[in-house]
Design an enzyme around this catalytic site. Structure first.
Site, PDB file in Angstrom:
ATOM      1  N   LEU A  33      -1.350 -77.097  49.479  1.00  0.00           N
ATOM      2  CA  LEU A  33      -1.086 -75.722  48.844  1.00  0.00           C
ATOM      3  C   LEU A  33      -0.769 -76.024  47.480  1.00  0.00           C
ATOM      4  CD1 LEU A  33       0.428 -73.832  51.814  1.00  0.00           C
ATOM      5  CD2 LEU A  33      -2.009 -73.934  51.307  1.00  0.00           C
ATOM      6  N   GLY A  36      -1.727 -71.461  43.341  1.00  0.00           N
ATOM      7  CA  GLY A  36      -2.685 -70.355  43.674  1.00  0.00           C
ATOM      8  C   GLY A  36      -2.511 -69.847  44.959  1.00  0.00           C
ATOM      9  N   HIS A  37      -2.439 -70.619  45.938  1.00  0.00           N
ATOM     10  CA  HIS A  37      -2.033 -70.513  47.316  1.00  0.00           C
ATOM     11  C   HIS A  37      -0.896 -69.417  47.680  1.00  0.00           C
ATOM     12  CE1 HIS A  37      -4.531 -74.171  47.979  1.00  0.00           C
ATOM     13  NE2 HIS A  37      -5.454 -73.156  48.756  1.00  0.00           N
ATOM     14  N   GLY A 149      -8.555 -65.759  47.544  1.00  0.00           N
ATOM     15  CA  GLY A 149      -8.449 -66.026  46.221  1.00  0.00           C
ATOM     16  C   GLY A 149      -9.780 -65.587  45.340  1.00  0.00           C
ATOM     17  N   GLN A 155     -17.147 -66.538  48.035  1.00  0.00           N
ATOM     18  CA  GLN A 155     -16.585 -66.632  49.473  1.00  0.00           C
ATOM     19  C   GLN A 155     -16.046 -65.334  49.597  1.00  0.00           C
ATOM     20  OE1 GLN A 155     -13.999 -69.723  51.174  1.00  0.00           O
ATOM     21  NE2 GLN A 155     -12.399 -68.758  50.495  1.00  0.00           N
ATOM     22  N   ARG A 189      -9.014 -79.679  44.712  1.00  0.00           N
ATOM     23  CA  ARG A 189      -9.887 -80.786  44.293  1.00  0.00           C
ATOM     24  C   ARG A 189      -9.311 -81.305  42.792  1.00  0.00           C
ATOM     25  NH1 ARG A 189     -13.948 -77.393  47.647  1.00  0.00           N
ATOM     26  NH2 ARG A 189     -14.182 -78.892  49.317  1.00  0.00           N
TER      27      ARG A 189
HETATM   28  O1  PAF Z   1     -10.912 -70.840  50.870  1.00  0.00           O
HETATM   29  C1  PAF Z   1     -10.529 -71.670  51.731  1.00  0.00           C
HETATM   30  O2  PAF Z   1      -9.580 -72.648  51.612  1.00  0.00           O
HETATM   31  C2  PAF Z   1     -11.439 -71.692  53.137  1.00  0.00           C
HETATM   32  O3  PAF Z   1     -12.808 -71.591  52.469  1.00  0.00           O
HETATM   33  C3  PAF Z   1     -10.865 -70.739  54.201  1.00  0.00           C
HETATM   34  C4  PAF Z   1     -11.235 -69.418  53.579  1.00  0.00           C
HETATM   35  C5  PAF Z   1      -9.679 -70.928  54.546  1.00  0.00           C
HETATM   36  C6  PAF Z   1     -11.938 -71.023  55.323  1.00  0.00           C
HETATM   37  O4  PAF Z   1     -11.841 -72.255  55.762  1.00  0.00           O
END
Ligand code: PAF
Length: 281
Positions: A33, A36-37, A149, A155, A189
């Site tokens: 984390l 951002g998280h 996010g 996503q 990353r």
């Molecule tokens: O964004 C992420 O970290 C992942 O794609 C998620 C949403 C936790 C699904 O594994």
């Protein structure tokens, strides 16, 4: 903050809150984390009485040769960061809990159309893995709302469609991308980057801002996309795409369209693949 890894313990904790009439938010993560998280947890905290976070490096969303093995696993630091933000419960399942028949043989969800382009085209099967694991997490936690996010914009769109199409009783909230001072979008990353690559990496955000300028000046999409790709290539990136799309469904905008546009870039820098996006209106 309590940490649980099995389903009965997770359900028992949530059942207690539910019977007290409390609302529950879920923040799904793959751990490692960063700020951002933490901002996702803060948003969850502001919108619900109880916050559950999950840390699960989901094997089904990594393709062959991707970074599943080397994806950073930093549970102790993650627990501290989540506790600091006032998270109530951390769910850290084993692969066998999420995929009782094995990750290769699990039921798999496919969100069509929107997954055929961009990240979905560059990473076949990736969004099937994301949709599947997110749906499983929703079934396990049964949250009132879940926070994602905006950095992973496609996503977010996939999850919104999943929820709408399967009538899942979850409200999807999104939080703005957090950036380093030089503009680089925060990502787990980023730590794969060498010192030299890290210095170059903000060019992605810079190129997105340039895209926005060129859109405002009325240039044609194809020209802007070409200029953006070339700019990245000249600096040593290998772009997968640098495109302008409708934010609503990631389809290609018509010439002259101005509202609801988003610029999206994915580019490799050395062995690291970075993505970012910026609303262009
Ligand atoms: O964004 C992420 O970290 C992942 O794609 C998620 C949403 C936790 C699904 O594994």
């Amino acid at each position: 903050m309590q940490t649980v890894s099995d389903t009965p313990a997770l359900r028992a904790a949530i059942r207690g809150w539910r019977s007290a009439g409390q609302t529950v938010a879920l923040v799904p993560t793959m751990g490692n984390l960063h700020a951002g998280h933490q901002s996702l947890v803060r948003l969850a905290r502001a919108r619900a009485e109880r916050v559950v976070a999950s840390v699960f490096v989901n094997p089904t969303q990594f393709g062959p040769g991707e970074d599943f093995e080397r994806y950073p696993r930093t549970l102790v630091q993650d627990q501290a960061a989540l506790a600091d933000e006032g998270c109530d419960l951390l769910f850290v399942p084993e692969v066998a809990t999420m995929y009782p028949y094995g990750a290769q043989h699990s039921v798999s969800l496919r969100v069509p159309q929107i997954t055929a382009v961009l990240e979905g085209a560059a990473r076949p099967g990736h969004f099937d893995g994301v949709a599947t694991v997110v749906c499983k997490l929703f079934n396990l936690v049964q949250p009132d709302l879940a926070v994602f996010g905006q950095k992973d914009f496609q996503q977010l769109k996939v999850v919104e469609r999943l929820v709408r199409d399967l009538s899942l009783p979850v409200k999807v909230l999104s939080a703005a991308t957090l950036r380093a001072d030089d503009g680089l979008a925060l990502s787990s990353r980023n730590q794969y980057l060498s010192a030299e690559e890290r210095m170059k990496a903000p060019l992605i955000y810079d190129t997105l801002r340039k895209m926005r300028d060129l859109v405002n000046k009325g240039h044609a999409w194809s020209v802007i996309e070409q200029v953006s790709s070339t700019r990245l290539q000249r600096a040593g990136f290998m772009p997968d795409y640098a495109v302008i799309r409708r934010a609503e469904d990631l389809s290609e905008p018509a010439a002259g369209e101005r509202e609801g546009l988003i610029g999206l870039i994915a580019a490799r820098l050395g062995s690291t693949r970075l993505i970012d996006n910026l609303r262009l209106d």
